[in-house]
Design an enzyme around this catalytic site. Structure first.
Site, PDB file in Angstrom:
ATOM      1  CG  ASP A   1     111.910 -53.955  31.116  1.00  0.00           C
ATOM      2  OD1 ASP A   1     111.094 -54.990  31.770  1.00  0.00           O
ATOM      3  OD2 ASP A   1     111.833 -53.186  31.306  1.00  0.00           O
TER       4      ASP A   1
ATOM      5  CB  CYS B   1     106.837 -54.147  34.763  1.00  0.00           C
ATOM      6  SG  CYS B   1     107.521 -53.555  33.742  1.00  0.00           S
TER       7      CYS B   1
ATOM      8  CG  ASP C   1     109.341 -57.019  35.924  1.00  0.00           C
ATOM      9  OD1 ASP C   1     110.618 -57.351  35.054  1.00  0.00           O
ATOM     10  OD2 ASP C   1     108.935 -56.170  36.188  1.00  0.00           O
ATOM     11  CG  ASN C   2     109.245 -58.224  31.851  1.00  0.00           C
ATOM     12  OD1 ASN C   2     108.582 -57.119  32.251  1.00  0.00           O
ATOM     13  ND2 ASN C   2     110.309 -57.071  30.677  1.00  0.00           N
TER      14      ASN C   2
END
Ligand SMILES: *[C@@H]1O[C@H](CO)[C@@H](O)[C@H](O)[C@H]1NC(C)=O
Ligand SMILES: *[C@@H]1O[C@H](CO)[C@@H](O)[C@H](O)[C@H]1NC(C)=O
Ligand SMILES: *[C@@H]1O[C@H](CO)[C@@H](O)[C@H](O)[C@H]1NC(C)=O
Ligand SMILES: *[C@@H]1O[C@H](CO)[C@@H](O)[C@H](O)[C@H]1NC(C)=O
Ligand SMILES: *[C@@H]1O[C@H](CO)[C@@H](O)[C@H](O)[C@H]1NC(C)=O
Ligand SMILES: *[C@@H]1O[C@H](CO)[C@@H](O)[C@H](O)[C@H]1NC(C)=O
Ligand SMILES: *[C@@H]1O[C@H](CO)[C@@H](O)[C@H](O)[C@H]1NC(C)=O
Ligand SMILES: *[C@@H]1O[C@H](CO)[C@@H](O)[C@H](O)[C@H]1NC(C)=O
Ligand SMILES: *[C@@H]1O[C@H](CO)[C@@H](O)[C@H](O)[C@H]1NC(C)=O
Length: 505
Positions: free
Chosen positions: A41, A76, A307-308
């Site tokens: 995140d 995720c 992952d993001n």
């Protein structure tokens, strides 16, 4: 590029804007090592890299900082599955963070896990492989083989059971269940990484290490030593911050449309996130120093990525990811290593699906045909300066979970929405109809994003990012039908593509 200066200010002041590229050199021939730090995140647009100064020095200054690095899905488990395999979520059948959405499911374990980038490096080039930290959200669950399950292809397996935790968690140490109390996970991962490297120094086969700390995911718990840092740092109130979302899809427009006047909780979260990243910065430093001590840093590709992304207050939404906007989908990406020039801001677009094929290519292994992503090795090593990639594709399946809807919120939604809590002013963070596909067009000077929602309105959002980088103005209604058809066709092709047909788009 002026539009990007806002969130890149700090980086641009740090780096030389090196468009005439300083060529790296590849002297002796060797098989490179890889260290892949995968954070959780971690945004780019809210300036999170300010918490990673040592990483910017040790990796950024020695390599490239990607200005246009994206994920293919801002969540995720699907995103991690894509990073590990070089395949889009629609080809993995990994739709969300649940077992029923194939997150670490038996299906995944049987069909895709044995073909991860680590497993291929191991099988094809005798790499020693190491994984430590958060893997996939359902890892370790009773219904997914428990912590006894060690994914194929790893020599060292330090897998975190479940989703991100900072203290008091369970690890799988090579398949043995180990409950851990009171040790800060990021620091413990650093210790395991060094233990691996210490053992490694006696051998000569190349290695692949993936280290996935919990930072900067909720519950945002920093280590004691950093609890007081960034007190003077406030929220990033960029133009999309609390921007009233007209012309956006349902979930963003649901009430309350604007944030309350007291948003001190958002500042608190922002600071806590940065504090957790300071520990990642320490981890990076410790690994780099160890690689230098072993005299292998020069033959190691070092990757820092997430992952993001994340939003805090953008378009009046409290805090989360899962939306197609830039805050959620852009991620930090720094790469240093043999043949890569130094201090370079790189402007060609890449996305998560390209990571596995690029790593294999750098290791001298031809990426398998079934991978959907493409290697950007040539661009990385400056063999080709022109932008090679034209489009970035994204897909997302909205989640619904009745149990995450606070009973006392003034509306009763069913299992079709998720994460509606009182401390987020009852604004839901997700809904089943927050399901979409997007393509961002990077041809020549174009920066255009086109997103289509699978909701009852078949809602479309389109942004001319070259003049509207903060996505304030949905221009769909003003697009001519030819252009609409073009992007619709493109989305349909991407949605169905697999392997070679993805790579030719
Ligand atoms: C996982 O993905 C496969 C292939 O897309 C699908 O057939 C299956 O139903 C999915 N779900 C589970 C839980 O395996
Ligand atoms: C593979 O690597 C190991 C060390 O990790 C080494 O002992 C072995 O000889 C290597 N095998 C081959 C075929 O190179
Ligand atoms: C995990 O297994 C590998 C390979 O068998 C071994 O070398 C290593 O010491 C083990 N790691 C731990 C932390 O037990
Ligand atoms: C971890 O567990 C210990 C002992 O049970 C407890 O005192 C501590 O508050 C827990 N930490 C967190 C962050 O939950
Ligand atoms: C990491 O290792 C150091 C040195 O051995 C030790 O002092 C520290 O307590 C360890 N940290 C964790 C979180 O295990
Ligand atoms: C704002 O809210 C926080 C709790 O979230 C509270 O501690 C603080 O006193 C509030 N500030 C004002 C000015 O009301
Ligand atoms: C995850 O995806 C599966 C398969 O599409 C679906 O059945 C399930 O409801 C989804 N989970 C959530 C929480 O939305
Ligand atoms: C999206 O889902 C919610 C919850 O089921 C529903 O109330 C809303 O009308 C839907 N909106 C659209 C545009 O489909
Ligand atoms: C985006 O804006 C630029 C600059 O005003 C313009 O030249 C271009 O035609 C616009 N693109 C679209 C698709 O509207």
């Amino acid at each position: 590029m002026a539009q990007f200066v806002f969130f890149l200010k700090f980086i641009i002041s740090k780096f030389f804007l090196c468009l005439l590229v300083a060529k790296g050199t590849l002297g002796e021939r060797f098989t490179p090592n890889f260290v892949y730090i995968l954070t959780d995140d971690q945004d780019l647009m809210l300036n999170s890299p300010i918490a990673m100064k040592k990483s910017l020095n040790l990796i950024g200054d020695k390599g490239k900082f990607f200005v246009h690095a994206f994920v293919n899905t801002p969540l995720c488990c699907p995103s991690r599955s894509t990073i590990l395999t070089g395949k889009y979520p629609h080809n993995l059948g990994v739709f969300n963070n649940s077992l029923s959405g194939n997150c670490s499911s038996e299906y995944w374990q049987k069909h895709y896990e044995p073909h991860s980038v680590a497993a291929i490096l191991k099988n094809r080039a005798n790499y020693t492989t190491f994984y430590a930290g958060k893997y996939l959200n359902q890892y370790g669950s009773r219904f997914a083989g428990g912590t006894a399950h060690v994914p194929k292809g790893y020599d060292w397996w330090i897998g975190l059971k479940g989703n991100s935790k900072y203290y008091n968690y369970t690890l799988s140490i090579n398949g043995t269940n180990l409950p851990v109390k009171n040790l800060y996970l990021t620091d413990l991962l650093a210790n395991y990484s060094l233990a691996f490297l210490n053992q490694k120094s006696r051998e000569d086969s190349p290695f692949f290490m993936m280290v996935a700390p919990p930072a900067s995911h909720a519950p945002f718990i920093p280590p004691k030593r950093y609890e007081h840092r960034f007190q003077g740092v406030d929220l990033v109130m960029n133009p999309s911050f609390n921007h009233t979302p007209h012309n956006k899809h349902w979930i963003v427009k649901m009430p309350p449309k604007r944030l309350p006047t007291n948003v001190s909780i958002l500042s608190h979260i922002h600071r806590r996130r940065l504090q957790t990243l300071l520990a990642v910065d320490d981890l990076v430093e410790r690994i780099v120093l160890q690689l230098k001590r072993m005299k292998v840093f020069h033959k190691t590709y070092f990757i820092i990525n997430s992952d993001n992304g994340f939003h805090i207050g953008q378009f009046g939404q409290p805090w989360d990811k899962r939306q197609p906007y830039e805050a959620d989908t852009r991620v930090p990406l720094l790469i240093s290593g043999p043949g890569i020039g130094k201090k370079i801001l790189e402007f060609y677009p890449v996305s998560s699906v390209d990571m596995a094929p690029t790593i294999l290519d750098l290791a001298g292994i031809k990426p398998p045909h079934h991978m959907d992503g493409r290697s950007f090795k040539k661009q990385l090593l400056n063999k080709r300066n022109k932008i090679g990639f034209k489009f970035v594709f994204m897909e997302y399946w909205g989640e619904g979970n009745e149990r995450s809807v606070e009973r006392t919120c003034p509306w009763t939604y069913d299992d079709n929405v998720a994460d509606c809590s009182l401390n987020q002013w009852c604004k839901c963070q997700d809904s089943r109809n927050n399901t979409y596909t997007c393509v961002t067009d990077f041809r020549d000077e174009i920066r255009f994003k086109f997103c289509k929602f699978a909701d009852s309105e078949r809602f479309v959002e389109a942004y001319n990012l070259s003049i509207d980088p903060y996505e304030l103005k949905n221009v769909y209604s003003r697009m001519n039908s030819k252009l609409v058809r073009y992007y619709n066709n493109l989305l349909n092709k991407f949605k169905k593509c697999s392997g070679r047909t993805c790579k030719t788009l």
